[in-house]
Design a protein around this motif. Sequence first.
Motif, PDB file in Angstrom:
ATOM      1  N   ILE A   1       0.820  -1.215   0.000  1.00 45.35           N
ATOM      2  CA  ILE A   1       0.000   0.000   0.000  1.00 45.35           C
ATOM      3  C   ILE A   1       0.850   1.260   0.000  1.00 45.35           C
ATOM      4  O   ILE A   1       0.576   2.211  -0.750  1.00 45.35           O
ATOM      5  CB  ILE A   1      -0.946  -0.010   1.223  1.00 45.35           C
ATOM      6  CG1 ILE A   1      -1.950  -1.156   1.096  1.00 45.35           C
ATOM      7  CG2 ILE A   1      -1.688   1.321   1.341  1.00 45.35           C
ATOM      8  CD1 ILE A   1      -2.795  -1.360   2.329  1.00 45.35           C
ATOM      9  N   PHE A   2       1.912   1.269   0.817  1.00 48.53           N
ATOM     10  CA  PHE A   2       2.630   2.518   1.038  1.00 48.53           C
ATOM     11  C   PHE A   2       3.976   2.604   0.303  1.00 48.53           C
ATOM     12  O   PHE A   2       4.446   3.707   0.025  1.00 48.53           O
ATOM     13  CB  PHE A   2       2.879   2.726   2.543  1.00 48.53           C
ATOM     14  CG  PHE A   2       1.619   2.899   3.334  1.00 48.53           C
ATOM     15  CD1 PHE A   2       0.907   4.092   3.288  1.00 48.53           C
ATOM     16  CD2 PHE A   2       1.124   1.870   4.120  1.00 48.53           C
ATOM     17  CE1 PHE A   2      -0.272   4.253   4.015  1.00 48.53           C
ATOM     18  CE2 PHE A   2      -0.053   2.021   4.850  1.00 48.53           C
ATOM     19  CZ  PHE A   2      -0.745   3.206   4.792  1.00 48.53           C
ATOM     20  N   VAL A   3       4.609   1.488   0.025  1.00 47.52           N
ATOM     21  CA  VAL A   3       5.946   1.527  -0.562  1.00 47.52           C
ATOM     22  C   VAL A   3       5.915   1.179  -2.052  1.00 47.52           C
ATOM     23  O   VAL A   3       6.584   1.827  -2.858  1.00 47.52           O
ATOM     24  CB  VAL A   3       6.898   0.567   0.188  1.00 47.52           C
ATOM     25  CG1 VAL A   3       8.296   0.619  -0.423  1.00 47.52           C
ATOM     26  CG2 VAL A   3       6.948   0.927   1.665  1.00 47.52           C
ATOM     27  N   ALA A   4       5.134   0.162  -2.416  1.00 46.53           N
ATOM     28  CA  ALA A   4       5.095  -0.258  -3.816  1.00 46.53           C
ATOM     29  C   ALA A   4       4.734   0.863  -4.788  1.00 46.53           C
ATOM     30  O   ALA A   4       5.329   0.960  -5.871  1.00 46.53           O
ATOM     31  CB  ALA A   4       4.132  -1.435  -3.977  1.00 46.53           C
ATOM     32  N   PRO A   5       3.781   1.752  -4.455  1.00 43.91           N
ATOM     33  CA  PRO A   5       3.461   2.832  -5.404  1.00 43.91           C
ATOM     34  C   PRO A   5       4.643   3.726  -5.745  1.00 43.91           C
ATOM     35  O   PRO A   5       4.680   4.328  -6.828  1.00 43.91           O
ATOM     36  CB  PRO A   5       2.368   3.624  -4.677  1.00 43.91           C
ATOM     37  CG  PRO A   5       1.721   2.638  -3.778  1.00 43.91           C
ATOM     38  CD  PRO A   5       2.837   1.748  -3.316  1.00 43.91           C
ATOM     39  N   LEU A   6       5.637   3.806  -4.852  1.00 46.04           N
ATOM     40  CA  LEU A   6       6.789   4.669  -5.105  1.00 46.04           C
ATOM     41  C   LEU A   6       7.615   4.154  -6.271  1.00 46.04           C
ATOM     42  O   LEU A   6       8.000   4.923  -7.166  1.00 46.04           O
ATOM     43  CB  LEU A   6       7.653   4.767  -3.838  1.00 46.04           C
ATOM     44  CG  LEU A   6       6.960   5.349  -2.604  1.00 46.04           C
ATOM     45  CD1 LEU A   6       7.917   5.369  -1.424  1.00 46.04           C
ATOM     46  CD2 LEU A   6       6.452   6.767  -2.894  1.00 46.04           C
ATOM     47  N   TYR A   7       7.897   2.835  -6.287  1.00 53.78           N
ATOM     48  CA  TYR A   7       8.696   2.334  -7.406  1.00 53.78           C
ATOM     49  C   TYR A   7       7.833   2.067  -8.636  1.00 53.78           C
ATOM     50  O   TYR A   7       8.342   2.031  -9.751  1.00 53.78           O
ATOM     51  CB  TYR A   7       9.505   1.100  -6.998  1.00 53.78           C
ATOM     52  CG  TYR A   7       8.741  -0.197  -6.892  1.00 53.78           C
ATOM     53  CD1 TYR A   7       8.516  -0.990  -8.005  1.00 53.78           C
ATOM     54  CD2 TYR A   7       8.277  -0.663  -5.671  1.00 53.78           C
ATOM     55  CE1 TYR A   7       7.841  -2.180  -7.919  1.00 53.78           C
ATOM     56  CE2 TYR A   7       7.613  -1.861  -5.571  1.00 53.78           C
ATOM     57  CZ  TYR A   7       7.398  -2.623  -6.694  1.00 53.78           C
ATOM     58  OH  TYR A   7       6.727  -3.818  -6.601  1.00 53.78           O
ATOM     59  N   VAL A   8       6.535   1.906  -8.453  1.00 55.49           N
ATOM     60  CA  VAL A   8       5.648   1.778  -9.615  1.00 55.49           C
ATOM     61  C   VAL A   8       5.622   3.089 -10.397  1.00 55.49           C
ATOM     62  O   VAL A   8       5.600   3.097 -11.634  1.00 55.49           O
ATOM     63  CB  VAL A   8       4.232   1.370  -9.170  1.00 55.49           C
ATOM     64  CG1 VAL A   8       3.259   1.465 -10.340  1.00 55.49           C
ATOM     65  CG2 VAL A   8       4.239  -0.050  -8.607  1.00 55.49           C
ATOM     66  N   THR A   9       5.624   4.212  -9.678  1.00 51.01           N
ATOM     67  CA  THR A   9       5.691   5.522 -10.334  1.00 51.01           C
ATOM     68  C   THR A   9       6.975   5.650 -11.151  1.00 51.01           C
ATOM     69  O   THR A   9       6.968   6.181 -12.276  1.00 51.01           O
ATOM     70  CB  THR A   9       5.626   6.644  -9.288  1.00 51.01           C
ATOM     71  OG1 THR A   9       4.416   6.507  -8.543  1.00 51.01           O
ATOM     72  CG2 THR A   9       5.662   8.009  -9.950  1.00 51.01           C
ATOM     73  N   LYS A  10       8.075   5.158 -10.591  1.00 56.41           N
ATOM     74  CA  LYS A  10       9.347   5.194 -11.312  1.00 56.41           C
ATOM     75  C   LYS A  10       9.279   4.287 -12.538  1.00 56.41           C
ATOM     76  O   LYS A  10       9.837   4.624 -13.598  1.00 56.41           O
ATOM     77  CB  LYS A  10      10.470   4.723 -10.381  1.00 56.41           C
ATOM     78  CG  LYS A  10      11.862   5.091 -10.862  1.00 56.41           C
ATOM     79  CD  LYS A  10      12.071   6.590 -10.856  1.00 56.41           C
ATOM     80  CE  LYS A  10      13.480   6.958 -11.274  1.00 56.41           C
ATOM     81  NZ  LYS A  10      13.679   8.423 -11.317  1.00 56.41           N
ATOM     82  N   MET A  11       8.594   3.178 -12.437  1.00 58.55           N
ATOM     83  CA  MET A  11       8.427   2.285 -13.587  1.00 58.55           C
ATOM     84  C   MET A  11       7.651   2.970 -14.704  1.00 58.55           C
ATOM     85  O   MET A  11       7.988   2.829 -15.884  1.00 58.55           O
ATOM     86  CB  MET A  11       7.716   1.005 -13.145  1.00 58.55           C
ATOM     87  CG  MET A  11       8.557   0.086 -12.269  1.00 58.55           C
ATOM     88  SD  MET A  11       7.601  -1.286 -11.563  1.00 58.55           S
ATOM     89  CE  MET A  11       7.029  -2.089 -13.054  1.00 58.55           C
TER      90      MET A  11
END
Length: 262
Positions: A113-123
């Motif tokens: 919920i809180f960490v995965a969206p950060l690297y998904v944005t970078k993807m």
Amino acid sequence: MILQTFLIGLVALIGYSEYFLTGASMIFRPIALAPLVGIVMGDIPGAIKVGAAMELAYLGVVEVGISTPQDMVSASVLGTTFALTTGKGISAALTFGLPLSMLILIIQNVMYIFVAPLYVTKMDEYAKNGEDHKLSMIAFWGGTAVNFLPSVIFIMLAFYFGSGFSKQLINMVPQFVQDGLVVASGLLPAFGFALLIQQMLRKDIVPYMILGFVLTAYLKIPIIGIALLGLVIVMILYYNETKLKKQLELFGGGIEDDDEHF
């Protein structure tokens, strides 16, 4: 102790490789991970027995659709560890492994919920710029690190600090729940088999299930004998079906020839 802790973490990472490396290999199941834990702990026969008992208990635990059961890797690794160290077998495996696996599941959901969206944005940024190599690298290593490394670290800490650390967590669980887990260990195998049978139950399969039950319960034929008998039945059905298909093809060809003749 440090080396053993590292090896336990490696076993957990092997279990999680089901989700990012090996595919649907079922390596995360207790029957596969428990012997690896036994190698680390120096008690392979005991670990195999615990793994087989846990596999029966968790037989009905599968991910169907959006349902998310407890984390099987931590339940398998920590359950086997505490079963061997305490000498209480499957009772300790369920009492310690099940609550800890639920706790790790919470940790994983927090990371999603809180960490995965950060690297998904970078993807998304790499995909937009056409940087496919960077996209592949962050998708694999980023997803692996975010989704599974915290779980591996938690498993290593739980093993390193031993039953004292685990008991503090277990004490947060009411006693009646712990007692219920022990009682449920005898019911879960039947429940798991019932779930599997419900998925595969068909009218043409029921006679073979009844046959297997009769052979086991009344004629006392060993499992290996029943398996060999099942293999013979499968071979007979396969060859008969193949023969029938060839006859139908010949018969169908004859009809086509008659149509062309007229």
